[in-house]
Design a protein around this motif. Structure first.
Motif, PDB file in Angstrom:
ATOM      1  N   ALA A 452       0.819  -1.194  -0.024  1.00 23.59           N
ATOM      2  CA  ALA A 452      -0.014  -0.020  -0.069  1.00 23.59           C
ATOM      3  C   ALA A 452       0.944   1.315   0.156  1.00 23.59           C
ATOM      4  O   ALA A 452       0.519   2.316  -0.611  1.00 23.59           O
ATOM      5  CB  ALA A 452      -0.963   0.049   1.154  1.00 23.59           C
ATOM      6  N   VAL A 453       2.072   1.209   0.672  1.00 20.69           N
ATOM      7  CA  VAL A 453       2.872   2.262   0.744  1.00 20.69           C
ATOM      8  C   VAL A 453       3.451   2.600  -0.672  1.00 20.69           C
ATOM      9  O   VAL A 453       3.814   3.564  -1.050  1.00 20.69           O
ATOM     10  CB  VAL A 453       3.831   2.314   1.712  1.00 20.69           C
ATOM     11  N   LEU A 454       3.673   1.474  -1.418  1.00 26.61           N
ATOM     12  CA  LEU A 454       4.334   1.543  -2.683  1.00 26.61           C
ATOM     13  C   LEU A 454       3.245   2.393  -3.728  1.00 26.61           C
ATOM     14  O   LEU A 454       3.638   2.991  -4.367  1.00 26.61           O
ATOM     15  CB  LEU A 454       4.707   0.086  -3.341  1.00 26.61           C
ATOM     16  N   ILE A 455       2.143   1.911  -3.375  1.00 33.20           N
ATOM     17  CA  ILE A 455       0.962   2.609  -4.406  1.00 33.20           C
ATOM     18  C   ILE A 455       0.750   3.866  -4.219  1.00 33.20           C
ATOM     19  O   ILE A 455       0.599   4.758  -5.004  1.00 33.20           O
ATOM     20  CB  ILE A 455      -0.446   1.784  -3.953  1.00 33.20           C
ATOM     21  N   GLN A 483       7.959   4.711   4.260  1.00 33.03           N
ATOM     22  CA  GLN A 483       6.885   5.330   5.152  1.00 33.03           C
ATOM     23  C   GLN A 483       7.051   6.542   5.494  1.00 33.03           C
ATOM     24  O   GLN A 483       6.379   7.375   5.414  1.00 33.03           O
ATOM     25  CB  GLN A 483       6.584   4.227   6.469  1.00 33.03           C
ATOM     26  N   TYR A 484       8.354   6.820   5.720  1.00 29.19           N
ATOM     27  CA  TYR A 484       8.852   8.207   5.951  1.00 29.19           C
ATOM     28  C   TYR A 484       8.435   9.256   4.728  1.00 29.19           C
ATOM     29  O   TYR A 484       8.051  10.363   5.052  1.00 29.19           O
ATOM     30  CB  TYR A 484      10.390   8.519   6.356  1.00 29.19           C
ATOM     31  N   ARG A 485       8.779   8.703   3.676  1.00 28.94           N
ATOM     32  CA  ARG A 485       8.287   9.630   2.490  1.00 28.94           C
ATOM     33  C   ARG A 485       6.848   9.677   2.246  1.00 28.94           C
ATOM     34  O   ARG A 485       6.522  10.802   1.980  1.00 28.94           O
ATOM     35  CB  ARG A 485       8.712   8.620   1.246  1.00 28.94           C
ATOM     36  N   ALA A 486       6.197   8.751   2.604  1.00 28.92           N
ATOM     37  CA  ALA A 486       4.445   8.810   2.577  1.00 28.92           C
ATOM     38  C   ALA A 486       4.341   9.900   3.713  1.00 28.92           C
ATOM     39  O   ALA A 486       3.374  10.755   3.523  1.00 28.92           O
ATOM     40  CB  ALA A 486       3.881   7.531   2.957  1.00 28.92           C
ATOM     41  N   VAL A 487       4.716  10.038   4.856  1.00 28.71           N
ATOM     42  CA  VAL A 487       4.311  10.919   5.849  1.00 28.71           C
ATOM     43  C   VAL A 487       4.769  12.263   5.260  1.00 28.71           C
ATOM     44  O   VAL A 487       4.297  13.333   5.376  1.00 28.71           O
ATOM     45  CB  VAL A 487       4.988  10.564   7.414  1.00 28.71           C
ATOM     46  N   GLY A 488       6.067  12.432   4.914  1.00 28.89           N
ATOM     47  CA  GLY A 488       6.641  13.545   4.450  1.00 28.89           C
ATOM     48  C   GLY A 488       5.825  14.352   3.391  1.00 28.89           C
ATOM     49  O   GLY A 488       5.833  15.612   3.290  1.00 28.89           O
ATOM     50  N   ARG A 489       5.348  13.483   2.275  1.00 25.06           N
ATOM     51  CA  ARG A 489       4.528  13.991   1.334  1.00 25.06           C
ATOM     52  C   ARG A 489       3.421  14.974   2.066  1.00 25.06           C
ATOM     53  O   ARG A 489       2.646  15.752   1.290  1.00 25.06           O
ATOM     54  CB  ARG A 489       3.860  12.865   0.530  1.00 25.06           C
ATOM     55  N   ARG A 490       2.684  14.390   3.161  1.00 27.19           N
ATOM     56  CA  ARG A 490       1.828  15.244   3.823  1.00 27.19           C
ATOM     57  C   ARG A 490       2.055  16.429   4.448  1.00 27.19           C
ATOM     58  O   ARG A 490       1.202  17.089   5.023  1.00 27.19           O
ATOM     59  CB  ARG A 490       1.180  14.365   4.725  1.00 27.19           C
ATOM     60  N   LEU A 518      15.165  11.695   9.114  1.00 24.47           N
ATOM     61  CA  LEU A 518      14.561  13.054   8.721  1.00 24.47           C
ATOM     62  C   LEU A 518      14.804  13.308   7.166  1.00 24.47           C
ATOM     63  O   LEU A 518      14.313  14.146   6.496  1.00 24.47           O
ATOM     64  CB  LEU A 518      15.198  14.056   9.461  1.00 24.47           C
ATOM     65  N   THR A 519      15.957  12.607   6.635  1.00 23.79           N
ATOM     66  CA  THR A 519      16.324  12.981   5.117  1.00 23.79           C
ATOM     67  C   THR A 519      15.068  12.347   4.181  1.00 23.79           C
ATOM     68  O   THR A 519      14.864  12.768   3.379  1.00 23.79           O
ATOM     69  CB  THR A 519      17.819  12.264   4.993  1.00 23.79           C
ATOM     70  N   HIS A 520      14.735  10.920   4.699  1.00 19.77           N
ATOM     71  CA  HIS A 520      13.674  10.385   4.167  1.00 19.77           C
ATOM     72  C   HIS A 520      12.462  11.117   4.184  1.00 19.77           C
ATOM     73  O   HIS A 520      11.744  11.190   3.328  1.00 19.77           O
ATOM     74  CB  HIS A 520      13.519   8.785   4.627  1.00 19.77           C
ATOM     75  N   LEU A 521      12.213  11.625   5.278  1.00 20.09           N
ATOM     76  CA  LEU A 521      11.011  12.526   5.336  1.00 20.09           C
ATOM     77  C   LEU A 521      11.043  13.774   4.428  1.00 20.09           C
ATOM     78  O   LEU A 521      10.008  14.343   4.429  1.00 20.09           O
ATOM     79  CB  LEU A 521      11.018  12.771   6.995  1.00 20.09           C
ATOM     80  N   GLY A 522      12.198  14.418   4.211  1.00 18.73           N
ATOM     81  CA  GLY A 522      12.303  15.501   3.246  1.00 18.73           C
ATOM     82  C   GLY A 522      12.584  16.667   4.360  1.00 18.73           C
ATOM     83  O   GLY A 522      12.189  17.630   3.882  1.00 18.73           O
TER      84      GLY A 522
END
Length: 697
Positions: A452-455, A483-490, A518-522
Motif C-alpha cells: 500500500a505504501v508503494l501504491i 513510510q517516512y516518504r509517505a508521511v513527508g508528502r503530507r 529526517l532525510t527520508h521525511l524530506g
C-alpha cells in the motif's frame, strides 16, 4: 518558598474567611466557572438565520458555532486553572510592559467576565510562559508563582514560590510531584499543569521549522507533541485552519489512548490517523515476510517506481494533424518528440506532464495559424488541446497510469520488475518481493501494508499529494524509509513534529539515526532535541530497563527520573508449571492498589493467560477498552504495548517476548518497551533464564 500542600491548607483554614487565601481562590474558581458558563450561553444564544447569504454559509457558520460551544464545555473533574502568576518589578531586571502588579490565573483555556476582563489566561498565551520558565535565577518579572492542588475538581491546596526572594533556596514543588505521580486510570491526560522548562521550549518552537524529539520512556514526548499542536493552533489558528493538522500514531489502540488530550485543551478538529490509514488505497489482506517487507520499505523502491511510472511514455512515429473547418494543421512527429523529451527532462509529475502535452501541441498549431495570418486567442488553443486528434496522440505517447495496477504488474511480472530495478535491486532482492502467484486484478490481490505504501508513492509520482500545515508523527523510529516518504508528502509545504526513541525501534526496518529518518521525511534541516528526564517511569524501573541500552542503542544517554517515589519493583523466578498461577497472583496483588494494571506478555502467551485469568474471575480488558473502577486489568500483547502506560505492570516471561522477534536486538528492544510501561510498580515473572543484561538484581 515551596510549602507542603497540607500545611498550607491548615494555615489557610486557621485564618478568618475574609483573609483565608484558599477561600479566596475557591471563590475565584466558582466565579470563573460561572463566567465560562456565561460565555457558552452567549454562543448558544446566537441567532444566525438572517446573517448568511445562503444555506451553505449558514451550515458552515452553524458548525463553527457548535465547535465553539463544545470547546467552552466546563469539565467538572478538570481544574479550570492550575496556577497563578503575580507579576512585579524584580530588582535588577527590566520590567515587562504592563506587567507590574498584575495577577494572572493560568488554565487550559481563556475565560473572561461580562466586561471582557480576563479571569483565566490560556496556558499558551505569552504572558503564561513564565509559569513554566521562571526560576529564582531568572524570575522573568514574576514575584510569586502559585500552584493549586485539586481533588475531583475541587480546589484543596495551594503552594507558593517567591521567585524574587533570594534568601530562600529553590525547592522542588510538592504539588507538582504529586500531580506527576497521580495514578493513571483511563485514557492519556494532558500535562498542561506539569510542563517542564525543556518541554515548554519544544512546545512553543516556531511553526516554520520541523522539530524531532528523541525521548526516553516516560519523558513525555507524546504529551509534548500533542501540546505543541495545541500551541500552534493557538498561535497560528487561521493558517492551520486553512491547511489542516494531523496526528499520526502507530496503531488504533494508541490513538484511542491519546484521543482525549487535545479536546481537553479545547482543540476539537485535529485529525488522527495511522500510517496505514494514510495509504489506504487498497484493502490490505496479506502480510510480507520480514525480508520482503524490508526491501519494499527501502528508499530504493522510489527509483524503481519512478522508472516504472514513466515506462509507458513512447516517442511519436506519426505527425499530429488537426482539422479546423477547411484547414488542416500538421505538427510533425519530431516536434512532438521534442516536447515529450523536454517534459521528461523537467522531471515533473507524470500527470502534470500529461496535462501539459496537449497544450504544447495546441500552441504549436497556434503558431502555424498566426504564420498563416490568422489571429487565434486562448479559446482556440483550448479547443485545439481538446481536439480528438490531439487527445489520441497524447494517449498513445503519454498514456494514463493507474498506480495500483502499476504496482500490481511490478510485483507480479518478473521481467517488468527486472527492467526497472536493474542496477537498483539485486536479482536476489527482486526475487524476494515478487509474488509467488500473480494476482488477477487489483481487487483480488492480497496486498500487504508495504504494498500500500508503494501504491501511495506511485500515486504521488502521478499527482501531487495534498500537504497539511503541521503533522505530528509519534513512534517514528519504527517507520521504513518509504513510510517516512509517505508521511513527508503530507507536510511538504508545512512543518512537522517527530517523536520517537531509537531504543524502542522494534520493526525489522527501524531507523538507526534521526539524521537518516529526517532525510527520508524530506526535512533534513530539522532540529533534534533530546529528552532524558523522566516523569512517568519510577527510578528503580528505568534503571533496570536501562541495562539493555548498551545492547540496543549504545549511543543514547540513559534516562533519569525525577519521581521521588522509587516505585514497587520485583523480579520473581517461578517454576514453569507455576507461571500462569503466579501471574494471576501478581495481578490480584496489583488490583489491591489504586490505578490501572497492565499484564504484558508475548503475543503467543495471550490465550493461556486469558484462560487462567478468566478462570480466576479476573476477565481482562483488551488494549483500547475503557477502564472503570471495576475493570482495571488490561491484557496487553507485547507488540501493542508501545506508547501505553499503566500504574502497575505485570510482565510475563521476558524470554518469550525476546524469542518472538526475528533477531536478538529487536527482541531486547521489545522487552525494553514492555519494561518501561509502568508508572508506579513493576513485577517481572519468569520461568526461563533472563537475558544476561538483566540477570543480576
Amino acid at each position: 518558598m515551596g510549602l507542603d500542600p497540607a500545611s498550607e491548607t491548615d494555615q489557610a483554614q486557621a485564618q478568618t474567611p475574609e483573609t483565608n487565601p484558599l477561600d479566596r481562590e475557591r471563590a475565584h474558581l466558582t466565579a470563573s466557572r460561572a463566567a465560562l458558563r456565561a460565555m457558552r450561553a452567549d454562543v448558544e444564544s446566537l441567532d444566525i438565520k438572517d446573517v448568511t447569504a445562503n444555506w451553505v454559509n449558514a451550515e458552515v457558520l452553524q458548525n463553527q458555532i457548535e465547535d465553539r460551544i463544545k470547546a467552552l464545555a466546563d469539565l467538572a473533574h478538570t481544574p479550570l486553572f492550575f496556577g497563578r502568576l503575580d507579576y512585579g518589578h524584580a530588582p535588577g531586571t527590566e520590567l515587562a510592559e504592563g506587567a507590574e502588579g498584575e495577577q494572572f490565573y493560568i488554565g487550559r483555556r481563556h475565560v473572561h467576565d461580562a466586561d471582557g476582563d480576563p479571569m483565566v489566561i490560556d496556558w499558551r498565551a505569552p504572558v503564561s510562559q513564565p509559569f513554566y520558565q521562571a526560576s529564582k535565577k531568572n524570575p522573568l518579572d514574576v514575584r510569586l508563582r502559585r500552584r493549586f492542588g485539586y481533588t475531583g475538581g475541587e480546589l484543596t491546596a495551594y503552594e507558593d514560590e517567591h521567585l524574587t526572594d533570594r534568601t530562600e533556596a529553590e525547592q522542588a514543588s510538592k504539588l507538582l510531584q504529586s500531580e506527576i505521580e497521580r495514578p493513571r486510570v483511563g485514557p492519556m491526560r494532558d500535562i498542561v499543569a506539569t510542563i517542564q522548562p525543556e518541554q515548554d521550549e519544544i512546545v512553543r518552537a516556531g511553526i516554520g521549522g520541523t522539530v524531532c524529539v528523541q525521548g526516553a520512556p516516560g519523558t513525555g514526548k507524546t504529551a509534548v507533541g500533542l501540546h505543541r499542536v495545541a500551541y500552534l493552533l493557538y498561535a497560528h489558528r487561521d493558517r492551520l485552519a486553512r491547511s489542516g493538522t494531523l496526528v499520526i500514531g502507530p496503531n488504533r489502540s494508541f490513538l484511542h489512548y491519546i484521543e482525549q488530550v487535545l479536546p481537553a485543551l479545547g482543540e476539537l478538529n485535529v485529525a488522527q490517523a495511522t500510517v496505514d490509514d494514510l495509504v489506504a488505497h487498497v484493502e490490505v489482506r496479506g502480510t510480507d515476510p520480514a525480508t520482503a517487507a524490508r526491501i519494499k520499505g527501502d528508499a530504493r523502491m522510489a527509483e524503481v517506481l519512478r522508472r516504472a511510472v514513466r515506462s509507458g511514455v513512447t516517442m511519436p512515429t506519426e505527425a499530429v494533424v488537426v482539422v479546423r473547418g477547411s484547414r488542416r494543421w500538421r505538427v510533425p512527429a519530431y516536434e512532438v518528440e521534442e516536447m515529450v523529451q523536454e517534459l521528461l527532462a523537467r522531471d515533473i509529475r507524470y500527470g502534470a506532464a500529461r496535462e501539459a502535452l496537449p497544450r504544447r501541441i495546441a500552441h504549436a498549431v497556434l503558431v502555424r495559424m498566426e504564420e498563416a495570418g490568422e489571429a487565434p486567442d486562448d479559446r482556440v488553443q483550448d479547443s485545439v488541446a481538446r481536439n480528438a486528434a490531439v487527445k489520441a496522440a497524447v494517449k498513445a505517447v503519454w498514456p494514463p497510469v493507474d498506480p495500483a495496477k502499476l504496482v500490481l504488474r511490478l510485483l507480479g511480472d518478473a521481467e517488468f520488475l527486472a527492467e526497472h530495478a536493474e542496477g537498483v535491486l539485486t536479482p536476489e532482492e527482486q526475487k524476494e518481493i515478487l509474488w509467488a502467484k500473480p494476482a488477477r486484478g487489483v481487487k483480488s490481490a492480497k496486498w500487504s501494508a508495504a504494498d500500500a505504501v508503494l501504491i501511495d508513492e506511485a500515486q504521488d509520482l502521478i499527482a501531487r499529494t495534498h500537504s497539511l500545515g503541521h503533522v505530528v508523527l509519534d513512534e517514528a523510529q519504527d517507520l521504513s524509509p518509504m513510510q517516512y516518504r509517505a508521511v513527508g508528502r503530507r507536510c511538504t509545504t508545512g512543518s512537522a513534529t517527530i517523536l520517537g526513541d531509537l531504543a524502542q525501534g522494534t520493526t525489522p526496518w527501524a531507523t538507526n539515526s534521526w539524521e537518516e529518518a529526517l532525510t527520508h521525511l524530506g526535512k533534513p534541516d530539522a532540529t533534534v532535541e533530546e529528552l532524558t528526564q523522566g516523569f512517568r517511569v519510577p527510578r528503580q524501573v528505568i534503571a533496570y530497563a536501562s541495562r539493555l541500552l548498551p545492547a540496543i542503542a549504545p549511543g543514547l544517554a540513559e534516562a533519569t527520573s525525577i519521581r521521588e517515589a522509587a516505585g514497587d519493583f520485583a523480579v520473581r523466578a517461578v517454576a514453569p508449571d507455576d507461571l500462569d498461577a503466579s501471574v494471576v497472583t501478581a495481578c490480584r496483588e496489583a488490583l489491591a492498589k489504586e490505578g490501572s494494571i497492565g499484564l504484558i506478555a508475548a503475543d503467543s502467551r495471550l490465550p493461556a493467560l486469558t484462560e487462567a485469568l478468566t478462570l480466576a474471575g479476573l476477565t481482562p480488558l483488551a488494549p483500547g477498552d475503557e477502564t472503570t473502577p471495576e475493570a482495571r486489568l488490561t491484557l496487553v500483547p507485547a507488540t501493542l504495548a508501545k506508547g501505553l502506560e499503566y500504574d502497575y505492570v505485570v510482565l510475563d516471561e521476558p524470554t518469550a517476548i525476546i524469542n518472538a522477534e526475528p533477531d536478538q536486538r529487536t527482541g531486547l528492544r521489545r522487552l525494553y518497551v514492555s519494561l518501561t510501561r509502568a508508572v508506579s510498580g513493576l513485577t517481572v515473572l519468569h520461568s526461563a533464564p533472563l537475558p544476561e543484561q538483566l540477570a543480576a538484581i
